[in-house]
Scaffold this motif. Structure first.
Motif, PDB file in Angstrom:
ATOM      1  N   LEU A  17       0.975  -1.176   0.112  1.00  0.00           N
ATOM      2  CA  LEU A  17      -0.096   0.197  -0.020  1.00  0.00           C
ATOM      3  C   LEU A  17       0.924   1.122  -0.086  1.00  0.00           C
ATOM      4  N   LEU A  18       2.023   1.140   0.536  1.00  0.00           N
ATOM      5  CA  LEU A  18       2.924   2.288   0.778  1.00  0.00           C
ATOM      6  C   LEU A  18       3.369   2.673  -0.868  1.00  0.00           C
ATOM      7  N   ASP A  19       3.664   1.526  -1.617  1.00  0.00           N
ATOM      8  CA  ASP A  19       3.633   1.942  -3.014  1.00  0.00           C
ATOM      9  C   ASP A  19       2.635   2.444  -3.642  1.00  0.00           C
ATOM     10  N   VAL A  20       1.780   2.054  -3.653  1.00  0.00           N
ATOM     11  CA  VAL A  20       0.430   2.485  -4.011  1.00  0.00           C
ATOM     12  C   VAL A  20      -0.001   3.710  -3.630  1.00  0.00           C
ATOM     13  N   PHE A  21       0.358   4.271  -2.327  1.00  0.00           N
ATOM     14  CA  PHE A  21       0.257   5.653  -2.141  1.00  0.00           C
ATOM     15  C   PHE A  21       1.271   6.702  -2.673  1.00  0.00           C
ATOM     16  N   ASP A  22       2.435   6.098  -2.653  1.00  0.00           N
ATOM     17  CA  ASP A  22       3.490   6.831  -3.376  1.00  0.00           C
ATOM     18  C   ASP A  22       3.186   7.136  -4.845  1.00  0.00           C
ATOM     19  N   LEU A  53      -6.797   1.013   2.481  1.00  0.00           N
ATOM     20  CA  LEU A  53      -5.845  -0.307   3.530  1.00  0.00           C
ATOM     21  C   LEU A  53      -7.058  -1.066   4.345  1.00  0.00           C
ATOM     22  N   GLU A  54      -8.131  -0.565   4.796  1.00  0.00           N
ATOM     23  CA  GLU A  54      -9.182  -1.258   5.480  1.00  0.00           C
ATOM     24  C   GLU A  54      -9.814  -2.185   4.526  1.00  0.00           C
ATOM     25  N   HIS A  55      -9.909  -2.165   3.201  1.00  0.00           N
ATOM     26  CA  HIS A  55     -10.779  -2.935   2.444  1.00  0.00           C
ATOM     27  C   HIS A  55      -9.579  -3.409   1.214  1.00  0.00           C
ATOM     28  N   SER A  56      -8.642  -3.590   1.547  1.00  0.00           N
ATOM     29  CA  SER A  56      -7.553  -4.203   0.237  1.00  0.00           C
ATOM     30  C   SER A  56      -7.906  -5.528  -0.275  1.00  0.00           C
ATOM     31  N   GLY A  64      -9.114  -4.023 -13.196  1.00  0.00           N
ATOM     32  CA  GLY A  64      -8.571  -2.934 -13.359  1.00  0.00           C
ATOM     33  C   GLY A  64      -7.293  -2.754 -12.233  1.00  0.00           C
ATOM     34  N   GLY A  65      -6.535  -1.595 -12.435  1.00  0.00           N
ATOM     35  CA  GLY A  65      -5.356  -1.196 -11.500  1.00  0.00           C
ATOM     36  C   GLY A  65      -5.752  -0.577 -10.337  1.00  0.00           C
ATOM     37  N   HIS A  66      -4.960  -0.131  -9.592  1.00  0.00           N
ATOM     38  CA  HIS A  66      -4.895   0.500  -8.159  1.00  0.00           C
ATOM     39  C   HIS A  66      -5.526   1.791  -8.477  1.00  0.00           C
ATOM     40  N   ARG A  67      -5.069   2.536  -9.486  1.00  0.00           N
ATOM     41  CA  ARG A  67      -5.453   3.656  -9.655  1.00  0.00           C
ATOM     42  C   ARG A  67      -6.956   3.930  -9.930  1.00  0.00           C
ATOM     43  N   ALA A  68      -7.576   3.350 -10.824  1.00  0.00           N
ATOM     44  CA  ALA A  68      -8.994   3.103 -10.759  1.00  0.00           C
ATOM     45  C   ALA A  68      -9.808   3.033  -9.648  1.00  0.00           C
ATOM     46  N   PHE A  71      -9.540   5.803  -7.430  1.00  0.00           N
ATOM     47  CA  PHE A  71     -10.643   6.929  -7.849  1.00  0.00           C
ATOM     48  C   PHE A  71     -11.863   6.772  -7.629  1.00  0.00           C
ATOM     49  N   GLY A  72     -12.207   5.408  -7.623  1.00  0.00           N
ATOM     50  CA  GLY A  72     -13.749   4.941  -7.169  1.00  0.00           C
ATOM     51  C   GLY A  72     -13.856   5.244  -5.786  1.00  0.00           C
ATOM     52  N   ILE A  73     -13.085   4.767  -4.843  1.00  0.00           N
ATOM     53  CA  ILE A  73     -13.459   5.267  -3.624  1.00  0.00           C
ATOM     54  C   ILE A  73     -13.186   6.487  -3.347  1.00  0.00           C
TER      55      ILE A  73
END
Length: 192
Positions: A17-22, A53-56, A64-68, A71-73
């Motif tokens: 998640l740190l990678d995703v955050f960055d 993080l809570e709903h990983s 789809g990827g993490h970005r989509a 953005f949905g969240i």
């Protein structure tokens, strides 16, 4: 270890998640900052990653990827925030309790304060009834005192769209205030 080996090692380790955050925080925050004020954008962007993080376990890379996903969240949190904003306007319209002046203890003319509270309720009701895009433009002009060009830039809209949305919003607010007390209220000066 060569640069190529380090790159291979970086791609073979699991994404955290740190990678995703960055990788995505700046984009998520930028999207939200174009929709709400800076403080709210920071709160909603942070909440986006807390929810991620809570709903990983709900993330499905086949969809789809993490970005989509992020953005949905973020969009869902923004919609929830907007519903709360509208509820606040409606509560103000019903009760006359303006959270911006709550606790005010001035002893001015009581008749004027009662009249202002009634107009404030009518205004809050009119704001609650506006479409989100019209309310955004009107409040940027009225509260933030932004020019048409600044609003267009902030919302990434053509200036003609800003003008038409502002015109519709002012007309609706003016009609609501006129219906309330029978007086025509001029909102052309940027202050409904």
């Amino acid at each position: 270890m060569t640069g190529h080996e380090a790159a291979q090692g970086a791609t073979s380790r699991p994404v955290t998640l740190l990678d995703v955050f960055d990788q995505h925080y700046r984009d998520v925050h930028g999207y939200l900052a174009r929709r709400v004020d800076a403080h709210t954008a920071e709160d909603l962007a942070s909440e986006t990653f807390v929810r991620a993080l809570e709903h990983s376990d709900r993330f499905d890379p086949t969809k789809g990827g993490h970005r989509a996903w992020l953005f949905g969240i973020a969009t869902n949190l923004l919609a929830k925030h907007r519903r709360g904003e509208v509820r606040g306007y409606r509560a103000h319209a019903r009760l006359g309790a303006d959270p911006l002046v709550e606790g005010y203890t001035g002893l001015g003319d009581i008749d004027a304060r009662v009249d202002a509270q009634a107009r404030g309720r009518a205004l809050a009701g009119a704001l609650a009834d506006l479409r989100d895009d019209e309310r955004d433009v009107l409040l940027l002009v009225a509260h933030a005192q932004m020019s048409y060009a600044e609003v267009a830039e902030a919302l990434n809209l053509p200036i003609g769209t800003v003008r038409s949305r502002l015109h519709r919003a002012r007309a609706r607010v003016r009609a609501a205030l006129t219906d309330h007390d029978g007086t025509d209220h001029d909102t052309e000066g940027g202050h409904p």
